[in-house]
Enzyme design. Structure first.
Site, PDB file in Angstrom:
ATOM      1  N   GLY A 134       0.781  -1.237   0.000  1.00  0.00           N
ATOM      2  CA  GLY A 134       0.000   0.000   0.000  1.00  0.00           C
ATOM      3  C   GLY A 134       0.806   1.277   0.000  1.00  0.00           C
ATOM      4  O   GLY A 134       0.372   2.296  -0.536  1.00  0.00           O
ATOM      5  N   ASP A 190       0.497   3.511   3.943  1.00  0.00           N
ATOM      6  CA  ASP A 190      -0.552   4.236   3.233  1.00  0.00           C
ATOM      7  C   ASP A 190      -1.532   4.903   4.189  1.00  0.00           C
ATOM      8  O   ASP A 190      -1.902   6.058   4.019  1.00  0.00           O
ATOM      9  CB  ASP A 190      -1.281   3.304   2.241  1.00  0.00           C
ATOM     10  CG  ASP A 190      -1.692   1.966   2.861  1.00  0.00           C
ATOM     11  OD1 ASP A 190      -1.536   1.777   4.078  1.00  0.00           O
ATOM     12  OD2 ASP A 190      -2.172   1.098   2.109  1.00  0.00           O
ATOM     13  N   ASP A 193      -5.140   3.190  10.513  1.00  0.00           N
ATOM     14  CA  ASP A 193      -6.532   2.839  10.803  1.00  0.00           C
ATOM     15  C   ASP A 193      -6.641   2.433  12.270  1.00  0.00           C
ATOM     16  O   ASP A 193      -6.744   3.273  13.150  1.00  0.00           O
ATOM     17  CB  ASP A 193      -6.968   1.740   9.822  1.00  0.00           C
ATOM     18  CG  ASP A 193      -8.417   1.335   9.994  1.00  0.00           C
ATOM     19  OD1 ASP A 193      -9.167   2.055  10.668  1.00  0.00           O
ATOM     20  OD2 ASP A 193      -8.818   0.282   9.448  1.00  0.00           O
ATOM     21  N   LYS A 209      -7.043   7.896   9.716  1.00  0.00           N
ATOM     22  CA  LYS A 209      -8.479   7.863  10.055  1.00  0.00           C
ATOM     23  C   LYS A 209      -8.675   8.432  11.447  1.00  0.00           C
ATOM     24  O   LYS A 209      -7.966   8.071  12.382  1.00  0.00           O
ATOM     25  CB  LYS A 209      -9.011   6.427   9.985  1.00  0.00           C
ATOM     26  CG  LYS A 209      -9.151   5.925   8.569  1.00  0.00           C
ATOM     27  CD  LYS A 209      -9.873   4.587   8.502  1.00  0.00           C
ATOM     28  CE  LYS A 209      -9.890   4.096   7.055  1.00  0.00           C
ATOM     29  NZ  LYS A 209     -10.430   2.728   6.926  1.00  0.00           N
ATOM     30  N   PHE A 213     -13.899   3.185   4.128  1.00  0.00           N
ATOM     31  CA  PHE A 213     -12.936   2.389   3.375  1.00  0.00           C
ATOM     32  C   PHE A 213     -12.641   3.059   2.042  1.00  0.00           C
ATOM     33  O   PHE A 213     -13.541   3.325   1.262  1.00  0.00           O
ATOM     34  CB  PHE A 213     -13.475   0.972   3.153  1.00  0.00           C
ATOM     35  CG  PHE A 213     -12.457   0.042   2.557  1.00  0.00           C
ATOM     36  CD1 PHE A 213     -11.485  -0.560   3.353  1.00  0.00           C
ATOM     37  CD2 PHE A 213     -12.450  -0.220   1.196  1.00  0.00           C
ATOM     38  CE1 PHE A 213     -10.535  -1.402   2.799  1.00  0.00           C
ATOM     39  CE2 PHE A 213     -11.502  -1.067   0.633  1.00  0.00           C
ATOM     40  CZ  PHE A 213     -10.546  -1.660   1.441  1.00  0.00           C
ATOM     41  N   ASP A 228      -5.772  -0.675  -1.919  1.00  0.00           N
ATOM     42  CA  ASP A 228      -6.480  -1.642  -2.764  1.00  0.00           C
ATOM     43  C   ASP A 228      -7.788  -2.104  -2.155  1.00  0.00           C
ATOM     44  O   ASP A 228      -8.048  -1.956  -0.963  1.00  0.00           O
ATOM     45  CB  ASP A 228      -5.600  -2.882  -2.972  1.00  0.00           C
ATOM     46  CG  ASP A 228      -5.553  -3.761  -1.719  1.00  0.00           C
ATOM     47  OD1 ASP A 228      -5.260  -3.220  -0.632  1.00  0.00           O
ATOM     48  OD2 ASP A 228      -5.834  -4.966  -1.817  1.00  0.00           O
ATOM     49  N   ARG A 243      -5.072   0.055  -6.826  1.00  0.00           N
ATOM     50  CA  ARG A 243      -3.903   0.747  -6.264  1.00  0.00           C
ATOM     51  C   ARG A 243      -3.364   1.806  -7.213  1.00  0.00           C
ATOM     52  O   ARG A 243      -2.759   2.777  -6.789  1.00  0.00           O
ATOM     53  CB  ARG A 243      -2.772  -0.251  -5.995  1.00  0.00           C
ATOM     54  CG  ARG A 243      -3.075  -1.274  -4.921  1.00  0.00           C
ATOM     55  CD  ARG A 243      -1.781  -1.988  -4.537  1.00  0.00           C
ATOM     56  NE  ARG A 243      -1.984  -3.222  -3.803  1.00  0.00           N
ATOM     57  CZ  ARG A 243      -2.140  -3.311  -2.488  1.00  0.00           C
ATOM     58  NH1 ARG A 243      -2.164  -2.208  -1.758  1.00  0.00           N
ATOM     59  NH2 ARG A 243      -2.283  -4.470  -1.894  1.00  0.00           N
TER      60      ARG A 243
HETATM   61  P1  5GP Z   1      -4.254  -0.730  10.755  1.00  0.00           P
HETATM   62  O1  5GP Z   1      -3.279  -1.792  11.118  1.00  0.00           O
HETATM   63  O2  5GP Z   1      -3.877   0.665  11.205  1.00  0.00           O
HETATM   64  O3  5GP Z   1      -5.667  -1.100  11.159  1.00  0.00           O
HETATM   65  O4  5GP Z   1      -4.402  -0.707   9.216  1.00  0.00           O
HETATM   66  C1  5GP Z   1      -3.375  -0.433   8.407  1.00  0.00           C
HETATM   67  C2  5GP Z   1      -3.501  -1.218   7.121  1.00  0.00           C
HETATM   68  O5  5GP Z   1      -4.850  -1.615   6.844  1.00  0.00           O
HETATM   69  C3  5GP Z   1      -3.089  -0.333   6.002  1.00  0.00           C
HETATM   70  O6  5GP Z   1      -1.726  -0.536   5.717  1.00  0.00           O
HETATM   71  C4  5GP Z   1      -3.979  -0.774   4.876  1.00  0.00           C
HETATM   72  O7  5GP Z   1      -3.336  -1.814   4.180  1.00  0.00           O
HETATM   73  C5  5GP Z   1      -5.201  -1.331   5.521  1.00  0.00           C
HETATM   74  N1  5GP Z   1      -6.334  -0.365   5.522  1.00  0.00           N
HETATM   75  C6  5GP Z   1      -6.841   0.307   6.565  1.00  0.00           C
HETATM   76  N2  5GP Z   1      -7.837   1.114   6.196  1.00  0.00           N
HETATM   77  C7  5GP Z   1      -7.969   0.959   4.863  1.00  0.00           C
HETATM   78  C8  5GP Z   1      -8.828   1.546   3.876  1.00  0.00           C
HETATM   79  O8  5GP Z   1      -9.695   2.395   4.121  1.00  0.00           O
HETATM   80  N3  5GP Z   1      -8.649   1.111   2.600  1.00  0.00           N
HETATM   81  C9  5GP Z   1      -7.719   0.179   2.243  1.00  0.00           C
HETATM   82  N4  5GP Z   1      -7.642  -0.141   0.965  1.00  0.00           N
HETATM   83  N5  5GP Z   1      -6.880  -0.386   3.142  1.00  0.00           N
HETATM   84  C10 5GP Z   1      -7.010   0.010   4.436  1.00  0.00           C
HETATM   85 MG    MG Z   2      -1.126  -1.942   4.134  1.00  0.00          MG
END
Ligand code: 5GP
Ligand code: MG
Length: 179
Positions: A43, A99, A102, A130, A151, A158, A164
């Site tokens: 990402g 990227d 979250d 976020k 999302f 992706d 992407r």
């Molecule tokens: P976290 O570990 O902070 O929950 O999420 C990080 C990873 O989740 C990011 O590197 C990404 O790959 C994926 N992710 C989180 N939110 C989104 C989103 O809204 N869209 C997409 N495509 N991937 C997300």
């Molecule tokens: Mg990722």
């Protein structure tokens, strides 16, 4: 691909202008050290490529792969390191790029790992952050845009491996998820 997009949240021009600003801030804070940029695949690729070209200082680039999503739109809660060999980070000043921030699990897990492996310092940069309660206590040192809890795809992000390469960040049409 464009036909699957419900709305464009951030267009390319706006992204690139924000990256100019982010790069300036990074240079102010890290510009006097040799940085090791570590990107989280896949990402971070697009974001990283554009950000790096705005950092006209000596630096190296490494990448690593983690899995946490398994193809859906919800985080699984477990972060797995997928590489047989992780980058050499001992004593390095690292700029860790992803990227999107979250739940925070990915950034927290990778940051912790790099520190355990002997990194001198780890700063984090993400394209999107976020605005929500995170599962892990972590924030990005640099982020280009805050956003709501929805999302998104494009500019590296992706859905099931696709989208992407869209030059903007957007939201998919509902019907795409039921295909
Ligand atoms: P976290 O570990 O902070 O929950 O999420 C990080 C990873 O989740 C990011 O590197 C990404 O790959 C994926 N992710 C989180 N939110 C989104 C989103 O809204 N869209 C997409 N495509 N991937 C997300
Ligand atoms: Mg990722």
């Amino acid at each position: 691909m464009d036909a699957d997009i419900e709305k464009v949240l951030i267009d390319e021009e706006v992204i690139l202008r924000r990256l100019d600003v982010m790069a300036e801030r990074i240079l102010e804070e890290l510009g006097n050290e040799e940085i090791l940029v570590v990107g989280i695949l896949t990402g971070a690729l697009v974001f990283m490529a554009d950000l790096l070209r705005r950092l006209p200082v000596p630096l190296q680039i490494e990448t690593l792969s983690v899995a946490s999503y398994h193809g859906g739109t919800e985080s699984s809660g477990v972060v797995k390191f997928l590489d047989a060999k992780l980058p050499e980070v001992e004593g390095r000043n690292i700029l860790l790029c992803d990227d999107i921030l979250d739940t925070g699990r990915t950034l927290k897990a990778v940051r912790t790992k790099l520190m355990e492996m002997g990194a001198a310092r780890v700063k984090t940069a993400v394209l999107l952050s976020k605005d929500k309660d995170r599962a892990e206590d972590v924030e990005a040192d640099y982020y280009a845009f805050g956003m709501g809890d929805e999302f998104v795809v494009g500019y590296g992000l992706d859905y099931q491996g696709r989208y992407r390469n869209l030059p903007y960040v957007g939201v998919l049409k509902e019907e795409v998820y039921s295909r």
